[in-house]
Motif scaffolding. Structure first.
Motif, PDB file in Angstrom:
ATOM      1  N   UNK A 790      32.548  68.644 130.436  1.00 41.26           N
ATOM      2  CA  UNK A 790      31.251  68.375 129.807  1.00 41.26           C
ATOM      3  C   UNK A 790      31.434  67.502 128.571  1.00 41.26           C
ATOM      4  N   UNK A 791      30.604  66.513 128.478  1.00 43.40           N
ATOM      5  CA  UNK A 791      30.680  65.637 127.311  1.00 43.40           C
ATOM      6  C   UNK A 791      29.476  65.806 126.386  1.00 43.40           C
ATOM      7  N   UNK A 792      28.540  66.626 126.792  1.00 47.76           N
ATOM      8  CA  UNK A 792      27.373  66.879 125.947  1.00 47.76           C
ATOM      9  C   UNK A 792      26.963  68.334 126.108  1.00 47.76           C
ATOM     10  N   UNK A 793      26.578  68.949 125.011  1.00 46.69           N
ATOM     11  CA  UNK A 793      26.103  70.339 125.066  1.00 46.69           C
ATOM     12  C   UNK A 793      24.664  70.369 125.560  1.00 46.69           C
ATOM     13  N   UNK A 794      24.278  71.439 126.240  1.00 49.07           N
ATOM     14  CA  UNK A 794      22.890  71.544 126.678  1.00 49.07           C
ATOM     15  C   UNK A 794      21.971  71.776 125.477  1.00 49.07           C
ATOM     16  N   UNK A 795      20.695  71.577 125.671  1.00 47.83           N
ATOM     17  CA  UNK A 795      19.699  71.805 124.623  1.00 47.83           C
ATOM     18  C   UNK A 795      19.405  73.299 124.565  1.00 47.83           C
ATOM     19  N   UNK A 796      19.806  73.923 123.473  1.00 44.69           N
ATOM     20  CA  UNK A 796      19.717  75.380 123.373  1.00 44.69           C
ATOM     21  C   UNK A 796      18.793  75.869 122.265  1.00 44.69           C
ATOM     22  N   UNK A 797      18.317  74.969 121.438  1.00 43.02           N
ATOM     23  CA  UNK A 797      17.590  75.369 120.234  1.00 43.02           C
ATOM     24  C   UNK A 797      16.259  76.035 120.476  1.00 43.02           C
ATOM     25  N   UNK A 798      15.708  75.921 121.694  1.00 43.85           N
ATOM     26  CA  UNK A 798      14.386  76.469 121.944  1.00 43.85           C
ATOM     27  C   UNK A 798      14.410  77.836 122.642  1.00 43.85           C
ATOM     28  N   UNK A 799      15.600  78.415 122.799  1.00 40.08           N
ATOM     29  CA  UNK A 799      15.663  79.780 123.337  1.00 40.08           C
ATOM     30  C   UNK A 799      15.119  80.728 122.271  1.00 40.08           C
ATOM     31  N   UNK A 800      13.965  81.319 122.501  1.00 39.99           N
ATOM     32  CA  UNK A 800      13.246  82.007 121.411  1.00 39.99           C
ATOM     33  C   UNK A 800      13.918  83.272 120.899  1.00 39.99           C
ATOM     34  N   UNK A 801      14.702  83.978 121.737  1.00 42.62           N
ATOM     35  CA  UNK A 801      15.277  85.259 121.332  1.00 42.62           C
ATOM     36  C   UNK A 801      16.787  85.204 121.154  1.00 42.62           C
ATOM     37  N   UNK A 802      17.369  84.020 121.276  1.00 48.70           N
ATOM     38  CA  UNK A 802      18.822  83.895 121.225  1.00 48.70           C
ATOM     39  C   UNK A 802      19.353  84.345 119.867  1.00 48.70           C
ATOM     40  N   UNK A 803      20.266  85.350 119.894  1.00 48.16           N
ATOM     41  CA  UNK A 803      20.839  85.889 118.668  1.00 48.16           C
ATOM     42  C   UNK A 803      22.325  85.577 118.516  1.00 48.16           C
TER      43      UNK A 803
END
Length: 1111
Positions: A790-803
């Motif tokens: 993988x050369x790019x991380x997925x878009x994770x900032x909008x996971x509302x409950x991610x702790x």
């Protein structure tokens, strides 16, 4: 009403199991066509009905009538045999392939005539038992109050236990005096196990002066087991009017009560409340809603569920906990008159108090029992006896706890008594216990679409809410313990049928009726003991191991053990054997077996006969690291519900046709095979999987079509999913198609309610869109590791409950940019990025150079990471910057192996722990020091900036400080240490000026100076009166060390201090002195120089250059 409240007799639910079996169409069909057999079954059913009718009476009378108790034991023994027989018939009916008529002919006439004889024998036994009910004068009665508990009053006696309840009293009084109830009626429940002191606490607050002054109407009602709304309402009226109430209409009574309460500020105590009838409770409350604001109802109950039912909107149920050991001791000593000559009994008395485990009524009862005992032998007899061996008249706690047992429904009584197999103080796992209950047939068949496991969890919750179980002190939420007296209660009712082999020296003490055995494995003698017990217990149902301790010596289990125990339902051999062929093929003959645990054994193969265990529900093979494969015909285990092979790393693939296991509720791991019959598509038929699932060897999935057949999005009961490609598959990743890999992962998309997702070793270059989609609204944990392509991380900032987010081993990622926060790199019409994230760890990104800042102001509501508490960055050697500029919730920051980082650290106003290792040039800027507790930093930039900040702001909370690798000439501000500092370590900082020790530092307990502080020539310990551990190494100019006034120093290490000649007057508190490569000093100690030795000879342990001079 009482019949609804008080549970049925212990054996009632067991008889219901037999009635269900006798109504089983499979059994009926087997017997059809043979009138004699139909008559036999009907006769059996009739006799069971006869004895069931008198069970309530027998359960009541067994406490005082030993003949009735023996009658119940004989009945239970016969019921066990009947259940074994009917289970055998049902199993053969389900597994026999011949048509019922043909099989029946052979079954009755040729092969199994003995089975009919066994039925006849059981009926004859039951008939004999039934005859004795008349001799014992057992009658049919409705379940009712059998506790004999005395009614409580509000009057306070000197004997009431008030010790240790000051804080509880203060808390409840505060709640009663609180008027912020918004006009709602306030109900405050106090709950806890029997004997914990709920009634006594209610008396305390009821008679409190401030409470009496506030409430102009007060009433005390002991409700008891039967909650009759009219009766209790009339009692309240009589309490507040001091006159008799003869009304027989609820309407009239409530009208009258309302007229008396209107506008009044009242306090009503409902003591000993048992009803869970919410409708009755709501009706009862109607007239109380007219009182003045601030009126209160105080309820005491043993059940957490009832407490939560009655509690008001503004208050939580108050859980009354056990007394601490010292308070419990005071209660006991007061009632035992432990003074004068009787103080000689204190040692044994304190051991007796330990039996109480913080239960004040138990301490009071045992103290009162010993009040008139002046012989130490009597005290030792009490210590060595179970509390249930005393009479109810002698020990008040017995009826107090027994009433809790009486109130259990019959099915819960059996579940509770089963727990007597555990040792006292044993921590047991809720999930495992539910599986054991299920295997033993203790769970009623589910209704309304729920599962057997859910029924078990409901049972467990019910028992826990009644304080039969209590959460343990460890970190696992599913770990529980039983109070010792509750354990005694379970043992008392289990008696002849439950046996803990590890608690008696003479194994012959077990009863021939025993069906359930537990054992603790310590050595080979333990195995001999088990074999000796099992030799005389052919009908044992349970052989359960209850410890988990590794053994040094190999243990081999004789094959004939399994051949003896044909009725086993539960078999546990955890860490039992080093024998790689642990199981004999005779395992297949255990047709009743439902639970088999071989975890942590050295077993290599399982016999194919294991696939014949039609009834098997649970198979645990956890951490069987030598196990090569599972039985090839596992698809025949159609009743299997729980398969755990976690950590059995040598299993190469799953057996064929696993999709046939339609009832499977838990599968720890699915190891994808290379063929269709054991490929990932077999997961498609397993639609009921719960909990956590690991899917490994995903490199064997050839295309998205195969992945789609797994139907992962339909497994809605999974909480956590691990998707893993083997490390070895990366040798092939250079030639694998990235788009195919992405398509495969896309089709493995889980359902939207998943809570935890881990992806390891993914071979694609980009992630599919579903990874990180905001529709995964319940996801709290995400781990992405080993995704080296993988050369790019997925878009994770909008996971509302991610702790919690862990990113590890992405070898090609060079930049974390705007898309990481938001899907399109902008912040329009989107939520705050990572708004719930509390933990972020980024590790082993060898090519990562830049962390692009998210463009916003620090006080912007859209600023990312508003809740982030821990940030860790490790082994990212090319990372230069930037780090997030402002992290308002950050408490812990750790950075290591990031040599190129040169940016400013995030501004974190509540940072409490800062640890930065390795060569780097990070700097601090505007960092508040007031909250810092632990600091471990190195390098000139950071150390300089910290000391510069300390000149402006004193770090008042700093407990630990370690600085290293700084060549700057710096000194502690004000020539003193921070006042709160407890541990100080200075390493490779030659130009640091150590404080001149002109003032005392009382907090410092540990001090280490390594190759630092070249200006330090003398060291005076009196400046640190509480120092316990002192290490001085490579202080080349140190010539003298004075520690004479220290009273706390325990350990002193001195190494490579060539100019140090002597140590002046070492303190008496010192337990160890270690001298390394200090030529002058070491030589003087070795030859016991009279100038040195007298001042150190009192030290117990002295070591010079690795040789013990004194030890």
């Amino acid at each position: 009403m009482a019949a609804e409240l008080v549970g049925g007799a212990f054996l009632s639910s067991f008889l219901n199991v037999l009635f269900d079996r006798l109504s089983d169409p499979a059994i009926i069909n087997m017997m059809r066509g043979k009138k004699v057999d139909q008559k036999l079954l009907q006769k059996l059913k009739t006799i069971l009905n006869v004895v069931e009718a008198v069970l309530n009476d027998a359960e009541k009378k067994q406490i005082t009538d030993s003949a009735v108790k023996r009658w119940l034991e004989d009945l239970q023994d016969a019921v066990y045999d009947a259940d074994d027989l009917l289970d055998e018939v049902a199993t053969k009916a389900a597994t026999q392939k011949d048509p019922p008529g043909n099989f029946l002919s052979r079954f009755l006439n040729l092969q199994d005539r003995e089975m009919v004889t066994r039925i006849e024998d059981i009926i004859a036994r039951l008939e004999e038992i039934a005859k004795h009910k008349d001799i014992l004068r057992l009658e049919k009665i409705v379940a009712k109050n059998m506790s004999g508990r005395n009614e409580s009053t509000s009057l306070v006696q000197k004997s009431d236990v008030f010790v240790g309840r000051d804080q509880d009293r203060e808390d409840i009084v505060k709640l009663l005096l609180d008027d912020t109830d918004d006009g709602e009626l306030s109900v405050i429940p106090i709950w806890g196990m029997g004997g914990i002191g709920k009634t006594t606490l209610a008396k305390l607050v009821f008679n409190d002066d401030k409470v009496q002054q506030k409430f102009n109407v007060r009433a005390w009602v002991c409700v008891g087991e039967e909650f009759d709304v009219l009766k209790v309402t009339k009692t309240v009226i009589e309490e507040i009017t001091s006159s008799r109430c003869d009304m027989n209409s609820l309407n009239s009574a409530q009208q009258h009560l309302r007229s008396k309460l209107t506008g009044m500020k009242f306090l009503v105590v409902l003591d000993d409340f048992w009803s869970n009838n919410y409708t009755a409770w709501a009706n009862f409350l109607i007239p109380f809603r007219c009182g003045s604001e601030g009126s209160k109802i105080l309820v005491t109950t043993r059940s957490e569920k009832i407490a939560n039912m009655v509690k008001g909107f503004h208050y939580q149920a108050y859980n009354l906990s056990a007394l601490n050991d010292e308070d419990c001791w005071i209660v006991f000593a007061n009632h035992a008159f432990l003074s004068g000559e009787r103080l000689a009994f204190e040692k044994v008395a304190r051991e007796i108090v330990k039996k109480c485990k913080g239960l004040p009524l138990a301490a009071q009862a045992l103290g009162s029992l010993l009040r008139s005992k002046d012989n130490e032998k009597d005290w030792n007899n009490v210590l060595n006896s179970e509390i249930w061996e005393f009479s109810e008249e002698e020990i008040e706690i017995i009826p107090a706890l027994r009433i809790s047992y009486y109130h259990l429904p019959s099915h819960l009584k059996r579940c509770f008594v089963y727990c007597s197999l555990y040792p006292k103080d044993n921590e047991f796992d809720r999930d495992e216990l539910v599986l054991l209950w299920m295997a033993e047939g203790l769970l009623q068949q589910p209704r309304g679409g729920s599962t057997l496991e859910e029924v078990g969890y409901e049972y467990f919750s019910d028992l826990a809410s009644r304080s039969f179980f209590q959460p343990s002190n460890n970190a696992y939420k599913t770990s529980f313990v039983m109070h010792d007296l509750m354990h005694d209660l379970a043992t008392f009712y289990g008696e002849k049928f439950y046996f803990r082999t590890f608690e008696v020296k003479n194994v012959l003490k077990h009863d021939i009726k025993t069906r359930h055995l537990s054992y603790v494995l310590r050595n080979k003698d333990s195995v001999s003991k088990i074999l000796e017990v099992c030799d005389s217990l052919k009908h044992a149902r349970t052989l359960l191991q209850v410890n988990l301790k590794c053994l040094r010596e190999g243990i081999v289990v004789p094959c004939d053990l399994l051949e003896q125990l044909k009725c086993l339902r539960v078999l546990s051999f955890k860490i039992f054997s080093d024998d790689e062929n642990l199981l004999h093929r005779s395992i297949g003959e255990l047709i009743h077996l439902r639970y088999l645990d071989l975890s942590y054994t050295s077993i290599v193969t399982l016999p194919e006969s294991l696939s014949c265990l039609y009834n098997l529900q649970t198979l645990k093979l956890r951490e069987c690291r030598n196990l090569k494969k599972l039985p090839s015909k596992m698809q025949n285990l159609v009743n299997l519900r729980h398969l755990d092979v976690f950590g059995s790393i040598s299993v190469e693939e799953m057996p064929k046709k696993m999709s046939k296991l339609k009832d499977l509720q838990f599968l720890s791991d699915y190891i994808v095979g290379k063929h269709e019959e054991n490929g990932i598509g077999e997961l498609g038929g397993l639609t009921h999987l719960h909990g956590t699932l690991w899917i490994t060897q995903l490199e064997n999935v050839k295309n998205s079509g195969e992945a789609s057949n797994a139907r992962m999005d339909e497994k809605i009961h999974l909480n956590a999913l691990y998707l893993e490609w083997s490390c070895s598959s990366f040798e092939e990743s250079e030639v694998c198609d990235s788009q195919t890999e992405k398509d495969v992962l896309d089709k493995l998309r889980p359902h939207k309610n998943l809570k935890k997702l881990c992806i390891r070793g993914y071979r694609g270059s980009m992630f599919p869109d579903w990874v990180g989609q905001s529709s995964y609204h319940n996801m709290t944990v995400l781990q992405l590791s080993g995704c080296r392509n993988c050369w790019v991380l997925p878009s994770l900032g909008q996971l509302p409950s991610l702790e919690r987010l862990v990113i590890r081993e992405f070898e090609k990622v060079k930049k974390i940019g705007g898309s990481f926060y938001k899907g399109d790199g902008t912040h329009q019409h989107q939520e705050t990025p990572f708004r719930s994230l509390k933990y972020l760890s980024i590790e082993k990104l060898p090519c990562w150079e830049e962390w692009e800042s998210y463009e916003c102001d620090d006080d912007d509501d859209d600023a990312p990471f508003p809740q982030l508490e821990t940030l860790q960055i490790h082994n990212c050697p090319k990372l230069r910057g930037d780090l997030p500029t402002f992290l308002p919730s950050l408490k812990l920051l750790r950075i290591s192996g990031c040599e190129e980082i040169g940016c400013y650290l995030p501004r974190a106003p509540i940072l409490s722990e800062l640890r930065i290792y390795g060569k780097q040039e990070a700097r601090m800027r505007d960092q508040p020091l007031s909250m810092l507790e632990k600091v471990d930093i190195n390098g000139e930039q950071l150390v300089d900036s910290l000391f510069e900040a300390m000149t402006h702001t004193q770090p008042t909370s700093l407990i630990e400080l370690e600085i290293s690798k700084c060549s700057s000439a710096i000194s502690f501000p004000g020539d003193s240490l921070p006042p709160s500092l407890q541990q100080l370590r200075i390493k490779n900082c030659k130009n640091v000026e150590f404080p001149m020790q002109h003032q005392q530092h009382h907090s410092l307990q540990t001090l280490e100076i390594h190759n630092s502080c070249d200006s330090l020539t003398s060291f005076a310990l009196p400046a640190f009166p509480n120092l316990k551990y002192l290490t001085i190494e490579r202080c080349e100019n140190l010539t003298s060390l004075e520690v004479s006034q220290s009273k706390s120093l325990r350990y002193l290490w001195i190494a490579e201090c060539p100019k140090l000649k002597n140590i002046i007057r070492l303190p008496a508190s010192l337990s160890a002195l270690d001298i390394r490569e200090c030529g002058l000093l070491g030589e003087g100690i070795e030859r016991k120089d009279p100038h040195i030795w007298p001042s150190i000879s009192h030290i117990p342990n002295i070591c010079v250059d690795g040789t013990w001079v004194k030890a």
